[in-house]
Motif scaffolding. Structure first.
Motif, PDB file in Angstrom:
ATOM      1  N   ALA A 107       0.849  -1.146   0.009  1.00 53.49           N
ATOM      2  CA  ALA A 107      -0.008  -0.015   0.055  1.00 53.49           C
ATOM      3  C   ALA A 107       0.902   1.378   0.054  1.00 53.49           C
TER       4      ALA A 107
ATOM      5  N   GLN B 185      -0.646   3.215  -8.201  1.00 54.86           N
ATOM      6  CA  GLN B 185      -1.496   2.222  -7.655  1.00 54.86           C
ATOM      7  C   GLN B 185      -1.272   0.846  -8.143  1.00 54.86           C
ATOM      8  N   GLU B 186      -0.972   0.566  -9.420  1.00 48.50           N
ATOM      9  CA  GLU B 186      -0.707  -0.634 -10.116  1.00 48.50           C
ATOM     10  C   GLU B 186      -0.029  -1.538  -9.528  1.00 48.50           C
TER      11      GLU B 186
ATOM     12  N   ALA C 102       2.165   1.629  -3.215  1.00 47.08           N
ATOM     13  CA  ALA C 102       1.254   2.309  -4.388  1.00 47.08           C
ATOM     14  C   ALA C 102       1.092   3.899  -4.032  1.00 47.08           C
ATOM     15  N   ASP C 103       1.266   4.083  -2.939  1.00 44.62           N
ATOM     16  CA  ASP C 103       1.129   5.699  -2.816  1.00 44.62           C
ATOM     17  C   ASP C 103       2.403   6.432  -3.438  1.00 44.62           C
TER      18      ASP C 103
ATOM     19  N   ALA D 241       0.222  -2.282  -6.407  1.00 42.65           N
ATOM     20  CA  ALA D 241      -0.370  -3.191  -5.578  1.00 42.65           C
ATOM     21  C   ALA D 241      -1.526  -3.928  -6.349  1.00 42.65           C
ATOM     22  N   LYS D 242      -2.009  -3.810  -7.253  1.00 39.70           N
ATOM     23  CA  LYS D 242      -3.030  -4.602  -8.114  1.00 39.70           C
ATOM     24  C   LYS D 242      -2.575  -5.749  -8.385  1.00 39.70           C
TER      25      LYS D 242
END
Ligand code: ADP
Ligand code: MG
Length: 705
Positions: free
Chosen positions: A188, A196-197, A191-192, A199-200
């Motif tokens: 997380a 974001q990708e 991602a910041d 973390a996906k």
């Protein structure tokens, strides 16, 4: 079932010979195959009309062979012309078999992939890859981009593809131990920081994507390894490396260590009183930090960073005196004979008046002299100075309390640990280790330090002794060698002293020595009346020492030397340095060399002589040297230009050999690591084991202290 390292041979097409080749590339298991990432990708998912091609494009086309012939020339060539209704393209093969010509007879349908060039008669491809396709056009196109793996000799792309296909299908079936290990919290925060990708995407998803990307993948990002799928892996790898280093140092912290109180102060005071200068604020601060560490009951693990000339040796001496005052032995090691000798002579002159005579040990000390040194160490001689010979087997101490490692980046972690092992005493049923002080003159960029020295305490000597003057640096072509020699003549006439450093790419001492001899004789022809000395790695220690002594005393005005003088040499009156073939040296080495001047009251200068033509990187390095003398800045640039493995000199140890990550590129990720690693080690140490095992494997053997 988790994968065992030996199961590479369980793959189709992998016998002992292939497995051995894979091992050479660092691939020990099926899982490692998946960490061997493609360099780039080819798009074979589409067919381009020949009429739309242009020179420089890499493309796949499909057509019918119009004509295939062997063209006799000095070297016969197979020429095949393919047409698709929109245009013609000529394929040329310089290496071919007769069967190939038959396979591409006129009328055959071919699918061809290659780089388009402008030929004499229109477009052509040299040695494209090709395959025959069915008349009915029913040969399916690739539905994924085709990976191109880093080459290994005798290992074609087809083989890499077959191997990774098998590895990926095992991954798919859940037969590899590639569970999700990254803490969600870390993902997380990543991602910041990076998008974001990251973390996906799961670990499995990332590996599938990287090895077989869909046609619409962002290839540019993949090639630069900035794609979230790769960043996901890099994050995990960085974490694993950090954990492994941190665990080494934490492990040591669990052990006992000799506690040293202020008993040493008398010796220390006598030493300070005799010094011709007072310590800088930075030196005082660092000495205090060390002395506090030495009072603790677990081993100190402190790294001292201080630019060339910042005065680390005195700091080491004050640490040593504290240990000696407490009745412990001290070992000081340096990576080169010359540097170790320099320490020997400094410590001799400092400590002799205090009644302490250092014992000397290097690989050149043999026979009776060696036995004598070993005996003295075993009997408890307070101070031993030497090269890596101190780290070898058969060397034993009676009561080793402190190890000082100078220029740490040249030693691998393993070597450092080997020396600590020599201190294995036992107190309160707790194994004991000596305190450890590591000194490095090449300032290490922060990012690198965080990973390479995870778990070490760090002190920085961020102040130079007063009166240091910046060194003016000029870059001059060897065509103007005559002028440079003039300059040396003038400087010497003014009573200044100079270094002339000869560099060679060849590592061999003998070749280097000969080159230095040649330069010395050339210069003595041209600089009549100037006393010239010569030092190189082939000379006996005593000979080198004598020459250095004469240079120090001003009897020699010009010292011709190989890069053996890179580290540690200290002659304040020398204020001019010429570095020949400076384009061959790295930034760290140039900075070290230049640090030999600018130590006295004189204004100093450095001439970087280069032989044209030189490459872009070399040009950049020389410019950086001309523009700055800030060691940290130079180190940052060095990291950018060379990569971390080379900066730390750890290529061989494997310590910082990353498969995916890159410390310079992935700096944003690095920031997240220390915290995450700390939490894992506290709360879920088993997770640390698994991450280390996954990414580093064998290299963790030395961790078990
Ligand atoms: P390095 O950090 O590169 O190992 P050295 O320990 O060799 O530097 O010190 C460089 C020179 O500076 C030596 O001649 C040393 O005696 C001198 N020196 C060290 N500390 C001071 C100080 N506080 N004031 C003046 N000179 C100093
Ligand atoms: Mg030094």
């Amino acid at each position: 079932m988790p994968d065992q390292p030996s199961d590479l041979t369980g793959l189709q097409g992998v016998g002992p010979a292939v497995a051995a080749k894979l091992e050479d590339s660092g691939i020990h298991s099926v899982q490692d195959l998946l960490f061997h990432l493609p360099l780039r990708y080819e798009d074979r998912t589409r067919v381009h009309p020949i009429g739309g091609l242009y020179p420089g494009a890499t493309a796949q086309v499909e057509g019918t062979v119009e004509h295939a012939a062997i063209v006799p020339a000095r070297r016969a060539m197979l020429v095949v012309v393919v047409a698709d209704g929109t245009g013609l393209i000529t394929l040329r093969f310089f290496h071919f078999r007769a069967a190939q010509k038959r396979a591409m007879a006129a009328g055959t349908r071919l699918r061809v992939f290659g780089e388009v060039r402008a030929g004499f008669r229109g477009l052509e491809m040299i040695h494209p890859s090709y395959k025959r396709i069915a008349e009915d056009g029913n040969t399916p196109l690739a539905d994924r981009l085709t990976p191109v793996y880093p080459g290994t000799e005798g290992f074609g792309q087809a083989r890499w593809n077959r191997l990774t296909d098998q590895a990926l299908s095992r991954l798919e079936r859940g037969n590899l131990d590639l569970d999700e290990l990254l803490p969600p919290g870390l993902l997380a925060s990543a991602a910041d920081d990076v998008g974001q990708e990251i973390a996906k995407i799961s670990l499995k998803g990332a590996l599938q994507f990287i090895h077989r990307p869909p046609p619409n993948a962002d290839v540019a990002a993949l090639v630069e390894r900035r794609h979230p799928a790769q960043q996901r892996l890099a994050l995990e790898e960085l974490l694993a490396h950090h954990l492994s280093m941190a665990r080494v140092h934490r492990g040591l912290r669990q052990l006992g260590a000799p506690r040293m109180n202020e008993k040493g102060t008398q010796l220390e005071r006598a030493f300070m009183d005799a010094l011709p200068f007072t310590l800088t604020g930075a030196q005082q601060r660092v000495v205090k930090e060390i002395h506090q560490d030495l009072q603790r009951s677990h081993p100190m693990q402190r790294l001292i960073q201080g630019d060339v000339g910042s005065g680390k040796t005195v700091v080491a001496a004050l640490a040593a005196l504290r240990a000696i005052g407490n009745g412990y032995q001290v070992a000081i090691t340096a990576p080169t004979e010359l540097l170790a000798e320099q320490h020997l002579s400094s410590f001799n002159s400092w400590l002799e008046p205090l009644g302490i005579t250092p014992v000397w040990l290097s690989s050149k000390v043999t026979g009776k002299a060696r036995q004598k040194a070993l005996d003295a160490m075993a009997e408890g001689a307070p101070l031993v100075i030497g090269t890596h010979a101190l780290m070898q087997e058969g060397v034993a101490f009676k009561r080793l309390g402190l190890v000082v490692v100078d220029e740490q980046h040249r030693f691998g972690v393993h070597q450092r640990m080997a020396l600590l092992d020599k201190s294995g005493g036992q107190e309160d049923n707790k194994p004991e280790r000596a305190h450890q002080l590591i000194m490095t003159a090449t300032p290490i960029p922060r990012t690198l330090a965080m990973t390479a020295y995870a778990g070490l305490e760090t002190s920085v000597i961020d102040e130079l002794p007063p009166g240091r003057k910046p060194v003016t640096t000029v870059v001059i072509s060897n065509d103007r060698r005559g002028e440079v020699i003039e300059r040396v003549a003038t400087a010497c006439a003014e009573g200044r002293q100079a270094y002339w450093v000869c560099t060679l790419i060849e590592e061999s001492d003998a070749v280097q020595a000969r080159a230095a001899e040649d330069v010395a004789s050339e210069l003595s022809q041209q600089l009549r009346g100037i006393e010239i000395g010569l030092v190189h790695g082939r000379m006996k220690a005593a000979e080198k020492q004598a020459t250095m002594q004469r240079f120090k005393q001003g009897e020699i005005q010009l010292l011709v030397a190989t890069t053996v003088i890179e580290v540690g040499v200290d002659v304040p009156n020398a204020s001019l340095m010429i570095i020949e073939n400076a384009e061959r040296l790295g930034l760290a080495q140039l900075h070290q060399l230049r640090g030999r001047v600018g130590r006295g009251a004189q204004k100093s200068s450095c001439v970087l002589l280069y032989s044209a033509p030189i490459g872009d990187l070399a040009k950049q390095r020389l410019n950086i040297m001309r523009e700055t003398s800030n060691g940290f800045l130079i180190a940052e640039k060095d990291l950018e230009l060379r990569g971390p493995g080379e900066v730390l000199g750890t290529r061989q140890t494997g310590m910082l050999q990353f498969r995916v990550a890159d410390l310079a590129r992935d700096e944003a990720l690095l920031d997240l690591i220390p915290d995450a690693a700390g939490k894992i080690l506290e709360k879920t140490p088993k997770l640390a084991d698994r991450l280390i095992e996954r990414w580093i494997g064998d290299a963790t053997r030395f961790v078990d202290v």
